[in-house]
Design an enzyme around this catalytic site. Structure first.
Site, PDB file in Angstrom:
ATOM      1  N   ASP A  94      33.236  37.730  38.187  1.00  0.00           N
ATOM      2  CA  ASP A  94      32.439  38.295  39.278  1.00  0.00           C
ATOM      3  C   ASP A  94      33.178  39.358  40.075  1.00  0.00           C
ATOM      4  O   ASP A  94      32.838  39.640  41.218  1.00  0.00           O
ATOM      5  CB  ASP A  94      31.977  37.179  40.218  1.00  0.00           C
ATOM      6  CG  ASP A  94      33.135  36.487  40.932  1.00  0.00           C
ATOM      7  OD1 ASP A  94      34.281  36.656  40.482  1.00  0.00           O
ATOM      8  OD2 ASP A  94      32.880  35.784  41.918  1.00  0.00           O
ATOM      9  N   GLU A  95      34.185  39.987  39.479  1.00  0.00           N
ATOM     10  CA  GLU A  95      34.985  40.944  40.234  1.00  0.00           C
ATOM     11  C   GLU A  95      35.600  41.953  39.278  1.00  0.00           C
ATOM     12  O   GLU A  95      35.969  41.619  38.150  1.00  0.00           O
ATOM     13  CB  GLU A  95      36.089  40.190  40.983  1.00  0.00           C
ATOM     14  CG  GLU A  95      36.866  41.005  41.970  1.00  0.00           C
ATOM     15  CD  GLU A  95      37.815  40.126  42.783  1.00  0.00           C
ATOM     16  OE1 GLU A  95      38.315  40.599  43.819  1.00  0.00           O
ATOM     17  OE2 GLU A  95      38.060  38.965  42.382  1.00  0.00           O
TER      18      GLU A  95
END
Length: 398
Positions: A94-95
């Site tokens: 998620d990054e």
């Protein structure tokens, strides 16, 4: 991404928006994987035991995690990033880091690019993200954390040092509880105080590598570039048990299964390990690790298990109960790259086991993950956490 797992779940459960929502395991020793910002207001955080999270926020709605769904949404988000720049380095599911220095002519200044990215992700996926920008990866990551949720914060190069010097020293990468304590004992609690401390003093307190790195970070120096391809540093597999696992035989069986899982991942990625590590967590949460360098690189479960079993007997010879046990293969090299320069085993040669295990790989791919296994694992049946077989989860790359 903002509370990514929860946000993905709310796409299908919009009635829960605005409510405290937790994604994670609910049985036994389940932990929090993600929490909505409403739940975080009660003190709930990732990696917290679920029982503790529910004591803090008893009205929270708990949803089980669905990793396949999160990976699919992650792929969609990462593909949107690549429409702005080909220089995308996923940091986790998620990054990501994006180097947009070559996209300024097409998309405008950094703040504009950040707003466009946030709008595009929301429009295409329904998910919210926060975007931080800076002249280095370290500052960009700090900025993204400061503007959550659904925010944008760009720190220019000229603003970097003043921005950093307002922060506590724990904001620096690599400053955990132990390092913070050593710095606090020397009167260093802020990044500014650390920056103004002579480098040699930091080296004496923390060691050369960490002292020099933290001093550089405190002055905004971080030369790392965005890397579109990452070389894995380790392959690991660990298991937390619903009830503590005791007995040397039981612990060895778990290690055998984990070693096989790690070795399969090594072979699948064309890597071999030159190091092996054992991780144990006692019931009181104390964690110990032991590691060693292998005589030659290996990608066989048989070799990894023999080495890690010796570590187990060194640190836990009587089979004391553990809460968690894990295996990590590290110092990875390309398969075959170390065979010419290091001596082969005098007995029980790795290459014979390698061929046997590759045959097993093909059988598992064709007939399923429980089609064949070492005799020591036969008849194991249902494990303590309710799943069948040992170590069903795949080994993870780092």
């Amino acid at each position: 991404m903002d509370a990514f797992f929860v946000a993905v779940e709310l796409l299908e459960r919009p009635e829960l928006r605005g409510e405290p929502v937790i994604v994670g395991g609910t049985a036994g020793r389940g932990v929090v994987s993600s929490a909505s910002y409403e739940a975080r207001a009660f003190g709930v955080r990732s990696a917290m035991p679920m029982a503790e999270a529910l004591r803090l926020c008893p009205t929270a709605v708990v949803l089980p995690g669905q990793m396949a769904k999160y990976r699919e949404h992650s792929r969609r988000v990462m593909s949107l990033f690549e429409e702005f720049t080909p220089l995308v380095e996923p940091l986790s599911i998620d990054e990501a880091f994006l180097d947009v220095s070559g996209a300024l002519t097409l998309f405008g200044p950094p703040a504009s690019i950040a707003r466009q990215i946030r709008a595009r992700v929301l429009e295409e996926t329904g998910l919210s993200c926060s975007v931080g920008g800076g002249a280095s990866k370290f500052v960009a990551k700090l900025a993204s954390g400061k503007c959550k949720p659904a925010g944008t914060l760009i720190i220019s190069e000229a603003e970097t040092v003043p921005f950093l010097h307002t922060l506590p020293v724990t904001a620096l990468w690599g400053v955990g509880a132990a390092t913070a304590t050593r710095l606090r004992e020397r009167g260093i609690t802020t990044v500014r105080e650390l920056a103004e401390t002579p480098k040699q003093t930091l080296i004496c307190a923390l060691g050369t590598a960490q002292g020099e790195r933290l001093h550089d970070l405190a002055w905004g120096r971080d030369p790392r570039r965005v890397e579109t391809s990452r070389r894995e540093k380790s392959v690991s597999h660990e298991q937390t048990f619903m009830t503590d696992l005791a007995g040397i035989t039981e612990l060895e069986r778990e290690l055998r299964a984990q070693s096989d899982a790690v070795a399969r991942r090594l072979r699948a990625t064309g890597l071999e390990a030159r190091g092996i590590a054992l991780k144990l967590r006692w019931p009181d949460f104390t964690t110990v690790t032991r590691s060693r360098v292998l005589a030659e690189p290996s990608d066989t479960g048989h070799r990894l298990f023999r080495e890690v079993r010796e570590l187990l007997h060194e640190v836990n010879p009587h089979g004391r109960a553990v809460r968690l046990i894990g295996v990590r293969a590290d110092h990875l090299v390309e398969a075959g790259s170390g065979l010419a320069e290091l001596p082969l085993w005098e007995d029980d040669r790795d290459d014979e086991w390698r061929e046997a295990e590759r045959t097993i790989d093909r059988a598992l791919e064709k007939f399923g993950k429980h089609a064949i296994r070492p005799a020591s694992l036969l008849g194991r049946g249902e494990r303590r956490d309710g799943t069948t077989g040992l170590s069903d989860r795949p080994a993870s790359l780092n």
